[in-house]
Design a protein around this motif. Sequence first.
Motif, PDB file in Angstrom:
ATOM      1  N   PRO A  82     -88.213  85.198  62.724  1.00 36.91           N
ATOM      2  CA  PRO A  82     -88.733  83.948  62.138  1.00 36.91           C
ATOM      3  C   PRO A  82     -89.693  84.184  60.972  1.00 36.91           C
ATOM      4  CG  PRO A  82     -88.917  83.903  64.545  1.00 36.91           C
ATOM      5  CD  PRO A  82     -88.498  85.290  64.157  1.00 36.91           C
ATOM      6  N   VAL A  83     -90.442  85.265  61.013  1.00 38.61           N
ATOM      7  CA  VAL A  83     -91.355  85.594  59.914  1.00 38.61           C
ATOM      8  C   VAL A  83     -90.547  85.897  58.652  1.00 38.61           C
ATOM      9  CG1 VAL A  83     -93.100  87.232  59.094  1.00 38.61           C
ATOM     10  CG2 VAL A  83     -93.151  86.430  61.471  1.00 38.61           C
ATOM     11  N   LEU A  84     -89.479  86.663  58.797  1.00 39.62           N
ATOM     12  CA  LEU A  84     -88.635  86.999  57.642  1.00 39.62           C
ATOM     13  C   LEU A  84     -87.954  85.752  57.081  1.00 39.62           C
ATOM     14  CD1 LEU A  84     -87.067  90.316  58.973  1.00 39.62           C
ATOM     15  CD2 LEU A  84     -88.850  90.084  57.237  1.00 39.62           C
ATOM     16  N   VAL A  85     -87.491  84.871  57.960  1.00 42.43           N
ATOM     17  CA  VAL A  85     -86.853  83.627  57.507  1.00 42.43           C
ATOM     18  C   VAL A  85     -87.858  82.781  56.727  1.00 42.43           C
ATOM     19  CG1 VAL A  85     -85.824  81.456  58.304  1.00 42.43           C
ATOM     20  CG2 VAL A  85     -85.060  83.628  59.280  1.00 42.43           C
ATOM     21  N   GLU A  86     -89.089  82.720  57.209  1.00 36.69           N
ATOM     22  CA  GLU A  86     -90.125  81.956  56.503  1.00 36.69           C
ATOM     23  C   GLU A  86     -90.449  82.593  55.149  1.00 36.69           C
ATOM     24  OE1 GLU A  86     -92.697  79.179  55.264  1.00 36.69           O
ATOM     25  OE2 GLU A  86     -91.288  79.004  56.947  1.00 36.69           O
ATOM     26  N   LEU A  87     -90.494  83.925  55.087  1.00 38.35           N
ATOM     27  CA  LEU A  87     -90.715  84.595  53.804  1.00 38.35           C
ATOM     28  C   LEU A  87     -89.603  84.262  52.817  1.00 38.35           C
ATOM     29  CD1 LEU A  87     -91.963  88.084  55.050  1.00 38.35           C
ATOM     30  CD2 LEU A  87     -93.310  86.368  53.812  1.00 38.35           C
ATOM     31  N   LYS A  88     -88.386  84.207  53.291  1.00 37.49           N
ATOM     32  CA  LYS A  88     -87.244  83.843  52.434  1.00 37.49           C
ATOM     33  C   LYS A  88     -87.448  82.433  51.868  1.00 37.49           C
ATOM     34  CE  LYS A  88     -82.811  83.926  51.138  1.00 37.49           C
ATOM     35  NZ  LYS A  88     -82.142  84.904  50.362  1.00 37.49           N
ATOM     36  N   ARG A  89     -87.933  81.522  52.715  1.00 38.45           N
ATOM     37  CA  ARG A  89     -88.198  80.146  52.254  1.00 38.45           C
ATOM     38  C   ARG A  89     -89.264  80.126  51.162  1.00 38.45           C
ATOM     39  NH1 ARG A  89     -88.520  78.181  57.999  1.00 38.45           N
ATOM     40  NH2 ARG A  89     -86.347  77.897  58.521  1.00 38.45           N
ATOM     41  N   GLN A  90     -90.148  81.125  51.176  1.00 44.68           N
ATOM     42  CA  GLN A  90     -91.215  81.234  50.171  1.00 44.68           C
ATOM     43  C   GLN A  90     -90.751  82.037  48.956  1.00 44.68           C
ATOM     44  OE1 GLN A  90     -94.632  82.930  52.171  1.00 44.68           O
ATOM     45  NE2 GLN A  90     -94.517  81.432  53.825  1.00 44.68           N
ATOM     46  N   ASP A  91     -89.452  82.262  48.850  1.00 47.52           N
ATOM     47  CA  ASP A  91     -88.832  82.976  47.726  1.00 47.52           C
ATOM     48  C   ASP A  91     -89.221  84.450  47.646  1.00 47.52           C
ATOM     49  OD1 ASP A  91     -87.341  80.780  46.847  1.00 47.52           O
ATOM     50  OD2 ASP A  91     -89.073  80.005  45.733  1.00 47.52           O
ATOM     51  N   VAL A  92     -89.539  85.062  48.787  1.00 47.16           N
ATOM     52  CA  VAL A  92     -89.766  86.504  48.837  1.00 47.16           C
ATOM     53  C   VAL A  92     -88.399  87.171  48.941  1.00 47.16           C
ATOM     54  CG1 VAL A  92     -90.760  88.400  50.168  1.00 47.16           C
ATOM     55  CG2 VAL A  92     -92.019  86.249  49.921  1.00 47.16           C
ATOM     56  N   ARG A  93     -88.148  88.132  48.065  1.00 49.41           N
ATOM     57  CA  ARG A  93     -86.888  88.872  48.120  1.00 49.41           C
ATOM     58  C   ARG A  93     -86.958  89.914  49.223  1.00 49.41           C
ATOM     59  NH1 ARG A  93     -85.403  92.051  44.256  1.00 49.41           N
ATOM     60  NH2 ARG A  93     -83.286  91.998  45.017  1.00 49.41           N
ATOM     61  N   ILE A  94     -85.899  89.947  50.057  1.00 50.01           N
ATOM     62  CA  ILE A  94     -85.847  90.889  51.174  1.00 50.01           C
ATOM     63  C   ILE A  94     -84.465  91.522  51.213  1.00 50.01           C
ATOM     64  CG2 ILE A  94     -86.187  91.210  53.654  1.00 50.01           C
ATOM     65  CD1 ILE A  94     -87.614  88.464  53.680  1.00 50.01           C
ATOM     66  N   VAL A  95     -84.443  92.840  51.296  1.00 54.55           N
ATOM     67  CA  VAL A  95     -83.200  93.587  51.480  1.00 54.55           C
ATOM     68  C   VAL A  95     -83.201  94.078  52.926  1.00 54.55           C
ATOM     69  CG1 VAL A  95     -81.919  95.676  50.841  1.00 54.55           C
ATOM     70  CG2 VAL A  95     -83.041  94.286  49.077  1.00 54.55           C
ATOM     71  N   GLY A  96     -82.113  93.821  53.630  1.00 60.29           N
ATOM     72  CA  GLY A  96     -82.013  94.245  55.018  1.00 60.29           C
ATOM     73  C   GLY A  96     -81.099  95.450  55.160  1.00 60.29           C
ATOM     74  N   ILE A  97     -81.527  96.400  55.981  1.00 58.88           N
ATOM     75  CA  ILE A  97     -80.698  97.565  56.297  1.00 58.88           C
ATOM     76  C   ILE A  97     -80.476  97.559  57.804  1.00 58.88           C
ATOM     77  CG2 ILE A  97     -80.502 100.078  56.312  1.00 58.88           C
ATOM     78  CD1 ILE A  97     -82.333 100.139  53.861  1.00 58.88           C
ATOM     79  N   ALA A  98     -79.227  97.332  58.202  1.00 56.38           N
ATOM     80  CA  ALA A  98     -78.871  97.354  59.621  1.00 56.38           C
ATOM     81  C   ALA A  98     -78.755  98.811  60.046  1.00 56.38           C
ATOM     82  CB  ALA A  98     -77.567  96.611  59.855  1.00 56.38           C
ATOM     83  N   TYR A  99     -79.657  99.226  60.923  1.00 56.31           N
ATOM     84  CA  TYR A  99     -79.822 100.631  61.291  1.00 56.31           C
ATOM     85  C   TYR A  99     -79.068 100.946  62.583  1.00 56.31           C
ATOM     86  CZ  TYR A  99     -82.413 104.933  62.394  1.00 56.31           C
ATOM     87  OH  TYR A  99     -82.777 106.213  62.697  1.00 56.31           O
ATOM     88  N   LYS A 100     -78.134 101.898  62.475  1.00 51.47           N
ATOM     89  CA  LYS A 100     -77.369 102.374  63.645  1.00 51.47           C
ATOM     90  C   LYS A 100     -76.811 101.204  64.456  1.00 51.47           C
ATOM     91  CE  LYS A 100     -79.646 106.826  64.153  1.00 51.47           C
ATOM     92  NZ  LYS A 100     -80.300 107.746  65.062  1.00 51.47           N
ATOM     93  N   ASP A 101     -76.135 100.316  63.756  1.00 52.91           N
ATOM     94  CA  ASP A 101     -75.640  99.089  64.366  1.00 52.91           C
ATOM     95  C   ASP A 101     -74.208  98.832  63.908  1.00 52.91           C
ATOM     96  OD1 ASP A 101     -75.853  96.842  65.934  1.00 52.91           O
ATOM     97  OD2 ASP A 101     -77.399  95.882  64.731  1.00 52.91           O
TER      98      ASP A 101
END
Length: 171
Positions: A82-101
């Motif tokens: 939820p913190v990351l989703v809220e950051l996205k709403r604030q226009d923070v750019r986020i790159v996700g790396i799915a680790y060993k998944d």
Amino acid sequence: MNRWLAFAPLAVLAALALLFGVYGLNHDPKVEPRALVGKPLPEVSLPSLDDGRPVRLADAARGPVLVNVFASWCAPCEIEAPVLVELKRQDVRIVGIAYKDAPPNTEAFLARLGDPYDARLVDRDGRAGIELGVTGVPETYLVGADGMILDKHSGPLTAEIAQAMLAKAPR
């Protein structure tokens, strides 16, 4: 002689307990390896979750950007979602790396909790994690506009930690 052999496993166990006890008393569990802070993002390419095509991490993470290493099997990753989703709403750019998944598990995880990522990359075998110095998931890196790693946080992000990290990068 045979009587002494019966005590050998007990002696080995006692030696190991002593070794781990001394290590545990002299080891700070809060030490976070931050070897890459102040250094450029490693030159690695990872497949995109979207189409499987290789993407250079440095290209995807043109800063300022948060690079978040996560996994669908990681309970703390659910806590920070939820913190990351809220950051996205604030226009923070986020790159996700799915680790060993597995990609289907990653897709289901993002569908269930929300997808905060501008780019979704897959580190199926963990090699990029080694290059980044990942010690566990979740971990988040702040990458500046010049490609330098400005900060690193191990564990789930809170809003306060995220804002403190982002304050270190000029926008």
